[in-house]
Design a protein around this motif. Structure first.
Motif, mmCIF file in Angstrom:
data_model
loop_
_atom_site.group_PDB
_atom_site.id
_atom_site.type_symbol
_atom_site.label_atom_id
_atom_site.label_comp_id
_atom_site.label_asym_id
_atom_site.label_seq_id
_atom_site.Cartn_x
_atom_site.Cartn_y
_atom_site.Cartn_z
ATOM 1 N N GLU A 58 0.642 -0.868 0.136
ATOM 2 C CA GLU A 58 0.025 -0.347 0.327
ATOM 3 C C GLU A 58 1.004 1.591 -0.224
ATOM 4 N N HIS A 59 2.216 1.112 0.191
ATOM 5 C CA HIS A 59 3.128 2.255 0.482
ATOM 6 C C HIS A 59 4.395 2.015 -0.875
ATOM 7 N N GLY A 60 3.852 1.606 -1.768
ATOM 8 C CA GLY A 60 4.222 1.485 -2.489
ATOM 9 C C GLY A 60 5.687 0.759 -2.824
ATOM 10 N N LEU A 61 5.622 -0.670 -1.686
ATOM 11 C CA LEU A 61 6.896 -1.504 -2.128
ATOM 12 C C LEU A 61 6.450 -2.940 -2.617
ATOM 13 N N GLU A 62 7.666 -2.762 -2.918
ATOM 14 C CA GLU A 62 7.177 -4.448 -3.950
ATOM 15 C C GLU A 62 7.744 -5.553 -2.952
ATOM 16 N N LEU A 63 8.081 -6.517 -4.050
ATOM 17 C CA LEU A 63 8.837 -7.586 -3.405
ATOM 18 C C LEU A 63 10.169 -6.858 -4.900
ATOM 19 N N ASP A 64 11.545 -6.992 -4.091
ATOM 20 C CA ASP A 64 12.169 -6.716 -5.509
ATOM 21 C C ASP A 64 13.681 -8.056 -5.289
ATOM 22 N N LEU A 65 13.797 -9.191 -5.592
ATOM 23 C CA LEU A 65 14.824 -9.701 -5.465
ATOM 24 C C LEU A 65 16.328 -9.355 -5.928
ATOM 25 N N GLN A 66 16.145 -7.905 -6.481
ATOM 26 C CA GLN A 66 17.514 -6.724 -7.309
ATOM 27 C C GLN A 66 17.870 -6.419 -5.585
ATOM 28 N N ALA A 67 16.899 -6.366 -4.795
ATOM 29 C CA ALA A 67 16.877 -5.703 -3.234
ATOM 30 C C ALA A 67 19.092 -5.879 -3.058
ATOM 31 N N ASP A 68 19.200 -5.056 -2.370
ATOM 32 C CA ASP A 68 20.452 -4.488 -1.376
ATOM 33 C C ASP A 68 20.371 -5.538 0.319
ATOM 34 N N HIS A 69 20.711 -6.961 -0.451
ATOM 35 C CA HIS A 69 20.806 -7.458 0.638
ATOM 36 C C HIS A 69 21.702 -7.614 2.118
ATOM 37 N N SER A 70 22.627 -6.813 1.566
ATOM 38 C CA SER A 70 23.805 -6.767 2.436
ATOM 39 C C SER A 70 23.232 -5.064 3.413
ATOM 40 N N LEU A 71 22.589 -4.932 3.535
ATOM 41 C CA LEU A 71 21.977 -4.021 4.240
ATOM 42 C C LEU A 71 21.310 -4.349 5.840
ATOM 43 N N LEU A 72 20.609 -5.892 5.608
ATOM 44 C CA LEU A 72 20.701 -6.669 6.747
ATOM 45 C C LEU A 72 21.331 -7.760 7.608
ATOM 46 N N ARG A 73 22.144 -6.617 8.306
ATOM 47 C CA ARG A 73 22.603 -6.762 9.484
ATOM 48 C C ARG A 73 22.569 -6.507 10.968
ATOM 49 N N ALA A 74 21.395 -5.759 11.138
ATOM 50 C CA ALA A 74 20.858 -5.583 12.766
ATOM 51 C C ALA A 74 20.475 -7.649 13.164
ATOM 52 N N ASP A 75 21.415 -7.543 14.734
ATOM 53 C CA ASP A 75 21.157 -8.986 15.357
ATOM 54 C C ASP A 75 19.885 -9.641 14.701
ATOM 55 N N GLU A 76 18.615 -9.128 15.626
ATOM 56 C CA GLU A 76 17.575 -9.713 15.296
ATOM 57 C C GLU A 76 16.976 -10.204 14.058
ATOM 58 N N GLU A 77 17.878 -9.270 12.175
ATOM 59 C CA GLU A 77 18.553 -9.754 10.982
ATOM 60 C C GLU A 77 18.920 -10.842 11.099
ATOM 61 N N ILE A 78 20.022 -10.771 11.160
ATOM 62 C CA ILE A 78 21.389 -12.418 10.894
ATOM 63 C C ILE A 78 20.914 -13.593 11.940
ATOM 64 N N ALA A 79 20.208 -13.110 13.015
ATOM 65 C CA ALA A 79 19.042 -14.260 14.313
ATOM 66 C C ALA A 79 18.359 -15.123 13.531
ATOM 67 N N LEU A 80 17.633 -14.105 12.782
ATOM 68 C CA LEU A 80 16.313 -14.935 11.730
ATOM 69 C C LEU A 80 16.964 -15.454 10.298
ATOM 70 N N ILE A 81 18.250 -14.806 9.527
ATOM 71 C CA ILE A 81 18.060 -16.261 8.869
ATOM 72 C C ILE A 81 18.625 -16.845 8.493
ATOM 73 N N ARG A 82 19.354 -16.892 10.000
ATOM 74 C CA ARG A 82 20.459 -18.236 10.739
ATOM 75 C C ARG A 82 19.382 -19.011 10.877
ATOM 76 N N LYS A 83 18.352 -18.793 11.653
ATOM 77 C CA LYS A 83 17.048 -19.981 12.178
ATOM 78 C C LYS A 83 16.476 -20.189 10.547
ATOM 79 N N LEU A 84 16.559 -19.590 9.557
ATOM 80 C CA LEU A 84 15.516 -19.915 8.333
ATOM 81 C C LEU A 84 16.859 -21.325 7.566
ATOM 82 N N ASN A 85 17.489 -20.405 7.408
ATOM 83 C CA ASN A 85 19.130 -21.767 7.222
ATOM 84 C C ASN A 85 18.445 -23.698 7.661
ATOM 85 N N GLU A 86 18.103 -23.121 9.317
ATOM 86 C CA GLU A 86 18.140 -24.306 9.487
ATOM 87 C C GLU A 86 17.016 -25.424 8.723
#
Length: 582
Positions: free
Chosen positions: A480-508
RNA sequence: GCCCCUAUAGCUCAGUCGGAUAGAGCAGUGGUUUCCUAAACCAUGUGCCCCAGGUUCGAUUCCUGGUAGGGGCACCA
């Protein structure tokens, strides 16, 4: 509506698995491999280092350190080699690390800790990359091929059609259903099967019981036989049959009436069981009737085979099988002195039939009261030429239903049973399925009816579902705020502790699936999904997705999508709905 | 008597092929919402891993023997 959508998509998924060919699938597998095989990569690097340093080969196990701060992966290989190399483990670890290569440049930190653990921290960029790979894999995330299309038959529930399904059946149904889904996810060709005992003594008793109730309803009082079925459901059956057929069985000979009513009652019970299971989202590939074996005398062919091998003998007018020669505690009867084949004898033929139909490995899920039965079936199957490992039984322990903290007693014969359907209706399909697969099979399950019904944070089912609903809602809000899923997005911006923790969990996820399938244990999956939900909720609370920084927002959209995918994939295996709104 | 399962925090339970300071949820206590769903988050305490031996550099984990609880030991299914 959500539920029907869900079932539709899961059916598609099953076909997808069964067909086992698809460009999408192939792509999924490849990217999954790239993601998940980092442990293999690490093991390879260590193996190479070992070879260079000590010129020896040994199995290198990569595990997860107990504490995240120690690193992402660890190996105890140095500890294990201390004795053979007659060197202090820390010293060995140091030598290994000195020779350790890293062709793909994935290691951010390698340390030696404690008595000689080698801890490896993987570059943040590697974790960040996996987010896109999860999305690319989609429904195929978690798939593996190590099952190698090996044909597995999983037989479960198989309750006698002489009474309603009880809560142990509900546990078995959920467990068996999920096990098959898990096995297929890692590449097995597994099928669900239900065995119907539609012949023999129990069915005759069913007929006699229904006939007695039927006559009583017609005013000609008859008592249910002492060893018959006393439950009220027999009266219901008689009532229904009377309604459909009137008094037309009243004038038949007793035996004839019991026979006819047995058949009619049987079909009614079976239809009911099928419906209850279907409504519970359990659908079998095969409903196998015992009578088909009896019709073609399959059980006598087994006896011939055993006789030819000199594995039978007569004693006290009965025919015995020398099961004690194959590890059973004692020999077992095949044909009673009354000349009636035992259930056991037909059961051997039944399992042989499964092999005849092309299954390579058989799994049966049985109740705790049947554990003494395992050895004799195993003995028989070995006797007729099958390998011991190809017949496996998992015993599902009992279920204690608790209401207001009090144990609810059950008894199939007495009639005050706790029906499966009753419980499922009361607590809902999602909660019932989740609760029944939450515990280790070996442990008795305390099913807290009040908790299962609670729509609050105490109830783990809603905790997981809520995470999904929340994600969907945020994605919606973002759009609704004009954001679409973009697979080219810069995922290196995901560096907060909770982000990394979540990613690690997803990888399991893939390794959780594989563990479940390898150990034939379902309970790891619900536990894992709760972890994912927890990691997501924590991320959500500390980080906004829709922000002024559109690059960051896009990156977080990817993380949301990956999280949603993992939850969906897990819930799909459990056949639990993933509501979009709560 | 024999066989199977279980024993880990107040409660319900995880703990993968034997590794580091044994974990989670709930309950308890205290906090968090002008902000995308508070069915949420954050902080905080708790252990004779039933007991005794054995194997091991190292045991909650493997072996043996006990103790306690549940279930099973039919020419029933």
């Amino acid at each position: 509506m959500l539920i029907s959508l869900f079932i539709y998509s899961s059916r598609l998924y099953e076909n997808f698995m069964a067909l086992n060919v698809s460009g999408v699938m192939l792509r999924a597998r490849l990217s999954t491999r790239a993601t998940m095989k980092i442990d293999v990569y690490i093991a390879d690097q260590i193996t190479t280092a070992l070879k260079k340093a000590f010129d020896l080969e040994t199995k290198v196990v990569i595990e997860k350190p107990r504490q995240e701060t120690w690193g992402d992966f660890a190996t105890t290989v140095a500890l294990g080699l201390a004795k053979t190399l007659r060197t202090a483990p820390r010293k060995i670890a140091e030598t290994i690390v000195e020779h350790l290569g890293d062709e793909k440049q994935l290691f951010a930190k390698v340390t030696i800790d404690g008595p000689g653990f080698i801890n490896i921290t993987v570059a943040q960029s590697w974790w960040q990359n996996t987010v896109k790979e999860i999305i690319d894999a989609g429904e195929g995330y978690g798939d593996d091929t190590w099952g190698k299309s090996h044909k597995i038959n999983l037989e479960f529930v198989s309750a006698n059609p002489t009474g309603p399904l009880n809560v142990v059946s509900a546990r078995a149904a959920a467990t068996g259903d999920v096990l098959v889904a898990l096995l297929n996810k890692v590449g097995f060709a597994a099928e669900r099967e239900y065995y119907i005992n539609d012949a023999g003594r129990q069915i005759r008793l069913l007929g006699a019981s229904v006939a007695a109730r039927y006559m009583t309803l017609l005013g000609k009082n008859e008592d249910v036989p002492d060893d018959g079925y006393q439950g009220d459901y027999i009266i219901d059956l008689a009532q229904e049959l009377k309604k459909e057929h009137g008094d037309k069985f009243a004038n038949l000979q007793v035996a004839e009436r019991q026979n006819v009513l047995a058949t009619l009652a049987l079909e009614k019970m079976m239809a009911l069981h099928k419906k209850v299971l279907h409504d519970y989202r359990v659908d079998y590939q095969t409903w196998f009737r015992e009578s088909t074996l009896r019709d073609k005398n399959a059980h006598f062919k087994i006896v011939e085979d055993l006789k030819a091998k000199d594995l039978t003998y007569e004693k006290d007018g009965a025919l015995w099988f020398k099961s004690s020669e194959f590890g059973d505690a004692k020999d077992r009867v095949l044909v009673t002195k009354e000349g009636e084949p035992t259930y056991f004898m037909v059961d051997i033929a039944y399992h042989q039939d499964k092999f005849d139909r092309g299954f390579e490995t058989l799994y049966d899920l049985w109740g705790p009261d049947h554990h003494g039965y395992i050895d004799r079936v195993s003995a028989a199957l070995q006797a007729i030429g099958h390998e011991k490992e190809h017949f496996n039984v998992r015993i599902i322990q009992q279920v204690n239903m608790l209401r207001d903290g009090q144990l609810v007693k059950m008894s199939k014969r007495a009639g005050n049973i706790i029906e499966m359907n009753e419980v499922v209706q009361e607590v809902g399909i999602d909660a019932a399925r989740f609760f029944f697969v939450m515990r280790k099979l070996d442990s008795p399950l305390d099913f807290d009816i009040d908790l299962a019904k609670k729509r609050s944070d105490e109830n783990p089912v809603y905790y997981v579902q809520y995470a999904h609903a929340r994600i969907v809602n945020v994605i919606q809000f973002a759009k609704e705020h004009g954001l679409e899923l973009d697979l080219q997005a810069d995922h290196s911006l995901l560096r907060a502790d909770e982000e990394i923790a979540l990613i690690r969990k997803l990888n399991e996820f893939p390794s959780v699936i594989s563990t479940c399938a390898r150990l034939m244990e379902v309970h790891h999956l619900p536990a894992y999904l709760m972890d994912v939900a927890s990691a997501f909720h924590s991320f959500y609370h500390h980080n906004r997705v829709v922000t002024d920084d559109s690059e960051l927002s896009k990156a977080r959209m990817m993380l949301l999508e990956a999280s949603r995918q993992v939850l969906i994939n897990g819930l799909t295996i459990l056949r639990i709905s993933a509501p979009e709104r709560m």
